[in-house]
Design a protein around this motif. Structure first.
Motif, short mmCIF file in Angstrom:
data_model
loop_
_atom_site.label_atom_id
_atom_site.label_comp_id
_atom_site.label_asym_id
_atom_site.label_seq_id
_atom_site.Cartn_x
_atom_site.Cartn_y
_atom_site.Cartn_z
N ALA A 1 -17.81 12.61 15.98
CA ALA A 1 -16.98 12.35 14.81
C ALA A 1 -15.70 11.65 15.25
O ALA A 1 -15.27 10.45 14.59
N TYR B 1 -26.36 10.12 14.18
CA TYR B 1 -27.37 10.76 14.97
C TYR B 1 -28.60 10.15 15.08
O TYR B 1 -29.25 10.42 16.16
N ARG C 1 -25.37 7.63 8.95
CA ARG C 1 -23.92 7.54 8.69
C ARG C 1 -22.98 8.45 9.76
O ARG C 1 -21.92 8.14 10.14
N ASP C 2 -23.75 9.58 9.84
CA ASP C 2 -23.12 10.63 11.01
C ASP C 2 -23.19 10.04 12.31
O ASP C 2 -22.75 10.60 13.51
N TRP D 1 -27.72 20.60 11.43
CA TRP D 1 -27.29 19.52 10.77
C TRP D 1 -27.60 19.39 9.19
O TRP D 1 -27.07 19.10 8.39
N HIS E 1 -25.68 19.33 5.68
CA HIS E 1 -25.07 18.20 4.98
C HIS E 1 -25.89 18.33 3.69
O HIS E 1 -25.56 17.67 2.58
N ARG F 1 -16.92 8.06 16.79
CA ARG F 1 -17.13 7.11 15.41
C ARG F 1 -15.91 6.90 14.77
O ARG F 1 -15.98 5.58 14.13
N ALA G 1 -20.75 17.75 17.63
CA ALA G 1 -20.43 17.09 16.29
C ALA G 1 -18.95 16.45 16.33
O ALA G 1 -18.45 15.74 15.95
N GLY H 1 -27.83 9.98 5.72
CA GLY H 1 -26.96 10.92 6.17
C GLY H 1 -26.72 10.73 7.80
O GLY H 1 -26.01 10.78 8.46
#
Length: 376
Positions: free
Chosen positions: A18, A320, A317-318, A288, A292, A21, A14, A314
């Motif tokens: 992050a 995945y 956006r993350d 996750w 979340h 991205r 994760a 979500g």
């Protein structure tokens, strides 16, 4: 891999995702763009802990090593990275700064990668001291020299195992047919259909008899082929069969366990669930989801369908999953997964429902931990 290893690998993955991205991953040297997502493909062996892919199809395989091990374990990690480079363009090794005896193993492996013979290896090295979620770059990613691995196009859109139609009992019956008839999945599934599905002997997730099919399996029936495909994906994504439809070593282990303890036993279900959670990456999806949903506004958790849509958004956006194409046939990627988790005893229910308005899903962490640690 035990539960603790899986959770730490998730945290490290994760953190990397992050960084990538947000454009904060300077250690990539610009070799991967910020348009990165989890790679949705499937590999038989060797299997990295994480795989990322950018919009130019540059892939990064990640090997995570937990703390508390000897130097040998971390040196092995470098060897694993070398094998990943046959299938993926780049690799990253994530490990603690020191081995269990206090040796600065990250510094040592950095010196290895800086040897003249290793300077061209496209392997990044990142270390951590306390939390795997806080990573320090040690060796930046180098450009890939020579032939690039072939990129395999895939229509699969999620990083977790596909679950539709098949119960653990079905998986056992199919493996048993493949074993007794010495055949591949396609032949074994037809035999399973004709002996179980067409006679009303196959079982649902909750152990009840399914309604019998009115005909023998037919390649001309789109519904028959679609159901077979769904089951194939489940067994493939959990590593029980390989790309050619043959039973793997883990498939034989699970079959033997079911023969000894019966497929209805908690022991068999535990070990099937282990494959789903670990190899099938459902534990990552659960981790996750649990984190979340705590950040979601209350109005997104009032009804189940709205909640699943919010989870999908979500995940996109993350990074995945990728956004679903417009006018997709199915409204959300998350569909039968919670039902499957509930049938395996991994969710807490209230008023006969595993969805809790205002909260989302309430996971049975004791059962999840036990299942993850129930290795074959």
């Amino acid at each position: 891999m035990n539960y603790e290893h899986n959770v730490m690998a998730f945290d490290a993955g994760a953190a990397l995702l992050a960084q990538l991205r947000s454009g904060q991953a300077a250690w990539t040297g610009g070799h991967l763009s910020a348009a990165v997502n989890h790679w949705p493909g499937m590999v038989d062996w060797p299997i990295p802990d994480k795989i990322f892919e950018d919009d130019a199809h540059a892939t990064l395989a990640v090997e995570f090593k937990p703390p508390g091990h000897s130097k040998r374990e971390y040196v092995t990690g470098l060897g694993q990275c070398l094998t990943y480079l046959r299938n993926f363009r780049f690799c990253a090794l994530v490990l603690p700064e020191k081995s269990v005896d206090g040796y600065p193993v990250a510094e040592y492996l950095a010196s290895v990668l800086n040897e003249d013979c290793a300077r061209t290896l496209p392997i990044a090295l990142l270390s951590y001291s306390q939390s795997p979620g806080t990573l320090t770059p040690v060796i930046a990613l180098r450009p890939r020299i020579g032939r690039l691995p072939e990129f395999t196009e895939t229509r699969r859109l999620t990083f977790w195992a596909y679950v539709r139609d098949a119960s653990p009992a079905d998986v056992f019956d199919i493996l048993a047919k493949m074993d007794s008839d010495n055949c591949n999945f396609t032949q074994g599934y037809s035999a399973f259909w004709n002996s179980k599905r067409a006679t009303g002997l196959s079982l649902t997730l909750d152990g009840k008899r399914r309604q019998a099919k009115a005909h023998r399996f037919s390649e001309r029936q789109a519904g028959d082929v679609a159901e077979r495909t769904n089951v194939n994906l489940l067994m493939r994504h959990t590593g029980l069969i390989d790309s050619e439809g043959r039973s793997t070593e883990w498939g034989y282990h699970l079959l033997r366990h079911g023969k000894v303890y019966t497929p209805a036993s908690q022991s068999f279900v535990q070990r099937f669930g282990n494959r789903l959670l670990t190899v099938g990456k459902h534990l990552d999806l659960i981790l996750w989801t649990d984190r979340h949903q705590r950040r979601m506004p209350a109005h997104e958790k009032q009804n189940h369908e709205q909640f699943k849509h919010a989870l999908d958004e979500g995940l996109v956006r993350d990074g995945y999953i990728r956004a679903a194409p417009k006018n997709a046939a199915k409204p959300t990627y998350i569909r039968d997964e919670p039902k499957y988790w509930n049938a395996l005893g991994l969710m807490e229910t209230a008023a006969n429902s595993y969805f809790h308005p205002g909260a989302g899903y309430v996971f049975n962490w004791r059962a999840i931990l036990s299942m993850v640690n129930a290795d074959l």
